[in-house]
Write a protein that holds these residues in place. Structure first.
Motif, PDB file in Angstrom:
ATOM      1  N   LEU A  81       0.851  -1.196   0.000  1.00 22.70           N
ATOM      2  CA  LEU A  81       0.000   0.000   0.000  1.00 22.70           C
ATOM      3  C   LEU A  81       0.883   1.241   0.000  1.00 22.70           C
ATOM      4  O   LEU A  81       1.400   1.656   1.027  1.00 22.70           O
ATOM      5  N   ASP A  82       1.057   1.831  -1.185  1.00 21.78           N
ATOM      6  CA  ASP A  82       2.014   2.916  -1.309  1.00 21.78           C
ATOM      7  C   ASP A  82       1.390   4.303  -1.415  1.00 21.78           C
ATOM      8  O   ASP A  82       2.075   5.290  -1.661  1.00 21.78           O
ATOM      9  N   ASP A  83       0.059   4.403  -1.206  1.00 16.40           N
ATOM     10  CA  ASP A  83      -0.568   5.720  -1.329  1.00 16.40           C
ATOM     11  C   ASP A  83      -0.329   6.544  -0.063  1.00 16.40           C
ATOM     12  O   ASP A  83      -0.035   6.030   1.019  1.00 16.40           O
ATOM     13  N   ASN A  85      -2.355   8.283   1.859  1.00 18.12           N
ATOM     14  CA  ASN A  85      -3.279   8.132   2.983  1.00 18.12           C
ATOM     15  C   ASN A  85      -2.865   7.003   3.918  1.00 18.12           C
ATOM     16  O   ASN A  85      -2.931   7.130   5.148  1.00 18.12           O
ATOM     17  N   ASN A  86      -2.447   5.870   3.344  1.00 24.65           N
ATOM     18  CA  ASN A  86      -2.021   4.753   4.182  1.00 24.65           C
ATOM     19  C   ASN A  86      -0.729   5.073   4.927  1.00 24.65           C
ATOM     20  O   ASN A  86      -0.558   4.675   6.079  1.00 24.65           O
ATOM     21  N   GLN A  87       0.160   5.796   4.281  1.00 22.85           N
ATOM     22  CA  GLN A  87       1.395   6.176   4.956  1.00 22.85           C
ATOM     23  C   GLN A  87       1.109   7.128   6.117  1.00 22.85           C
ATOM     24  O   GLN A  87       1.663   6.977   7.214  1.00 22.85           O
ATOM     25  N   ILE A  88       0.225   8.085   5.885  1.00 20.54           N
ATOM     26  CA  ILE A  88      -0.152   9.024   6.945  1.00 20.54           C
ATOM     27  C   ILE A  88      -0.807   8.275   8.106  1.00 20.54           C
ATOM     28  O   ILE A  88      -0.522   8.541   9.281  1.00 20.54           O
ATOM     29  N   LYS A  89      -1.693   7.336   7.765  1.00 22.88           N
ATOM     30  CA  LYS A  89      -2.358   6.546   8.806  1.00 22.88           C
ATOM     31  C   LYS A  89      -1.341   5.776   9.632  1.00 22.88           C
ATOM     32  O   LYS A  89      -1.432   5.717  10.868  1.00 22.88           O
ATOM     33  N   GLY A  90      -0.347   5.185   8.957  1.00 16.38           N
ATOM     34  CA  GLY A  90       0.677   4.433   9.668  1.00 16.38           C
ATOM     35  C   GLY A  90       1.471   5.307  10.625  1.00 16.38           C
ATOM     36  O   GLY A  90       1.644   4.976  11.801  1.00 16.38           O
ATOM     37  N   PHE A  91       1.928   6.469  10.141  1.00 15.35           N
ATOM     38  CA  PHE A  91       2.731   7.342  10.987  1.00 15.35           C
ATOM     39  C   PHE A  91       1.909   7.950  12.115  1.00 15.35           C
ATOM     40  O   PHE A  91       2.444   8.263  13.190  1.00 15.35           O
ATOM     41  N   SER A  92       0.589   8.100  11.900  1.00 14.51           N
ATOM     42  CA  SER A  92      -0.272   8.610  12.968  1.00 14.51           C
ATOM     43  C   SER A  92      -0.406   7.596  14.105  1.00 14.51           C
ATOM     44  O   SER A  92      -0.827   7.946  15.214  1.00 14.51           O
ATOM     45  N   MET A  93      -0.049   6.337  13.826  1.00 13.33           N
ATOM     46  CA  MET A  93      -0.088   5.290  14.853  1.00 13.33           C
ATOM     47  C   MET A  93       1.285   5.066  15.478  1.00 13.33           C
ATOM     48  O   MET A  93       1.543   4.050  16.117  1.00 13.33           O
ATOM     49  N   ASP A  94       2.176   6.044  15.264  1.00 12.71           N
ATOM     50  CA  ASP A  94       3.506   6.032  15.883  1.00 12.71           C
ATOM     51  C   ASP A  94       4.414   4.925  15.363  1.00 12.71           C
ATOM     52  O   ASP A  94       5.211   4.351  16.120  1.00 12.71           O
ATOM     53  N   ILE A  95       4.292   4.602  14.059  1.00 13.13           N
ATOM     54  CA  ILE A  95       5.292   3.699  13.489  1.00 13.13           C
ATOM     55  C   ILE A  95       6.580   4.483  13.280  1.00 13.13           C
ATOM     56  O   ILE A  95       6.597   5.721  13.319  1.00 13.13           O
ATOM     57  N   ASP A  96       7.671   3.771  13.044  1.00  9.51           N
ATOM     58  CA  ASP A  96       8.973   4.417  12.922  1.00  9.51           C
ATOM     59  C   ASP A  96       9.433   4.581  11.475  1.00  9.51           C
ATOM     60  O   ASP A  96      10.272   5.431  11.191  1.00  9.51           O
ATOM     61  N   ASP A  97       8.884   3.769  10.564  1.00 11.68           N
ATOM     62  CA  ASP A  97       9.247   3.890   9.150  1.00 11.68           C
ATOM     63  C   ASP A  97       8.198   3.163   8.323  1.00 11.68           C
ATOM     64  O   ASP A  97       7.425   2.337   8.851  1.00 11.68           O
ATOM     65  N   TYR A  98       8.171   3.459   7.030  1.00 12.85           N
ATOM     66  CA  TYR A  98       7.171   2.888   6.128  1.00 12.85           C
ATOM     67  C   TYR A  98       7.873   2.555   4.821  1.00 12.85           C
ATOM     68  O   TYR A  98       8.396   3.438   4.141  1.00 12.85           O
ATOM     69  N   ILE A  99       7.954   1.275   4.490  1.00 11.84           N
ATOM     70  CA  ILE A  99       8.639   0.827   3.274  1.00 11.84           C
ATOM     71  C   ILE A  99       7.617   0.156   2.366  1.00 11.84           C
ATOM     72  O   ILE A  99       6.860  -0.706   2.798  1.00 11.84           O
ATOM     73  N   THR A 100       7.608   0.556   1.094  1.00 10.54           N
ATOM     74  CA  THR A 100       6.626   0.004   0.162  1.00 10.54           C
ATOM     75  C   THR A 100       7.253  -1.077  -0.723  1.00 10.54           C
ATOM     76  O   THR A 100       8.440  -1.050  -1.033  1.00 10.54           O
ATOM     77  N   LYS A 101       6.405  -2.040  -1.109  1.00  9.83           N
ATOM     78  CA  LYS A 101       6.810  -3.110  -2.022  1.00  9.83           C
ATOM     79  C   LYS A 101       6.604  -2.644  -3.457  1.00  9.83           C
ATOM     80  O   LYS A 101       5.671  -1.878  -3.727  1.00  9.83           O
ATOM     81  N   PRO A 102       7.445  -3.124  -4.386  1.00 12.25           N
ATOM     82  CA  PRO A 102       8.649  -3.946  -4.185  1.00 12.25           C
ATOM     83  C   PRO A 102       9.759  -3.142  -3.534  1.00 12.25           C
ATOM     84  O   PRO A 102       9.815  -1.917  -3.683  1.00 12.25           O
ATOM     85  N   PHE A 103      10.655  -3.817  -2.855  1.00 11.21           N
ATOM     86  CA  PHE A 103      11.702  -3.132  -2.120  1.00 11.21           C
ATOM     87  C   PHE A 103      13.035  -3.836  -2.328  1.00 11.21           C
ATOM     88  O   PHE A 103      13.089  -4.997  -2.728  1.00 11.21           O
ATOM     89  N   SER A 104      14.098  -3.115  -2.059  1.00  6.53           N
ATOM     90  CA  SER A 104      15.448  -3.671  -2.083  1.00  6.53           C
ATOM     91  C   SER A 104      15.791  -4.137  -0.675  1.00  6.53           C
ATOM     92  O   SER A 104      15.658  -3.370   0.281  1.00  6.53           O
ATOM     93  N   MET A 105      16.238  -5.373  -0.520  1.00  7.39           N
ATOM     94  CA  MET A 105      16.560  -5.875   0.803  1.00  7.39           C
ATOM     95  C   MET A 105      17.738  -5.131   1.415  1.00  7.39           C
ATOM     96  O   MET A 105      17.800  -4.963   2.633  1.00  7.39           O
TER      97      MET A 105
END
Length: 221
Positions: A81-83, A85-105
């Motif tokens: 989920l790379d939009d 709104n989802n990133q804002i929702k995640g950070f509003s819940m006190d997450i520390d980082d948000y990485i979207t797929k596909p990603f580099s390990m």
């Protein structure tokens, strides 16, 4: 060694993340759905959680919400989920980082290192997890299954002492000396009353009786 919980329902991604983080020197546990993630979180201690959002049974947001009720453990959301709104929702819940797929390990490993570095430089939360309870040593609060449980000061001190010394048997005299002080000359049966009240509030599976000796909290496997 830092312990990381990877919560991911796609087996192929789970294996890749597990392998790369293990090779990077971390101890890695995995969970394939939200329910299993909370079970592992409540039964063990982790330094960081990699959390997918779209999970079976309980989604990542709900998992994050439950964890944040009792812990400030670093959380990185790893999701398709790379939009915004989802990133804002995640950070509003006190997450520390948000990485979207596909990603580099290699990027994921660097993000993990950065979040753990920031966490180690911040004030420690001083939380202890044992089975389904979480003990906030700074706040003097105990949670059972994410819900705050009201304990007296002495009950809190007894539970904290036993959990911090898992596997060690404390006699009633040991507990009286440690909690009440060596100058206390009251009835040692006072300990029985406190243990009975603790079991009523936290469950019978937290403190074990060693017959003829005293009490202990068994080591977690």
């Amino acid at each position: 060694m830092k312990r990381i919980l990877v919560v991911e329902d796609e087996t192929s991604i789970q294996k890749i993340v597990f392998t790369c983080l293990t090779e990077a020197g971390y101890e890695v546990c995995v969970a394939g759905d939200g329910r299993e993630a909370l079970e592992q979180f409540n039964s063990s201690t982790f330094d960081l959680i990699l959390l997918d959002i779209m999970l079976p049974y309980i989604n990542g947001y709900e998992v994050c919400k439950k964890i944040r009720e009792s812990s400030n453990v670093p959380i990185i959301m790893l999701t398709a989920l790379d939009d915004e709104n989802n990133q804002i929702k995640g950070f509003s819940m006190d997450i520390d980082d948000y990485i979207t797929k596909p990603f580099s390990m290699s990027v994921v490993v660097k993000r993990v290192e950065a979040v753990l570095r920031r966490a180690s430089n911040s004030e420690p939360t001083n939380m202890i997890h044992y089975k389904n309870i979480a003990i906030d040593l700074n706040g003097h609060v105990i949670y059972r299954d994410g819900k705050e449980i009201t304990l007296t000061t002495k009950e809190f001190e007894i539970v904290s002492l036993l959990v911090k010394n898992q596997g060690r048997v404390f006699t009633r005299d040991n507990l009286l000396d440690s909690i009440w002080g060596i100058d206390y000359y009251g009835d040692e049966r006072l300990i029985n009353t406190h243990i009975r009240n603790i079991r009523r509030k936290l469950g019978d599976n937290i403190i074990s009786t060693v017959r003829g000796v005293g009490y202990r909290v068994d080591k977690e496997n």
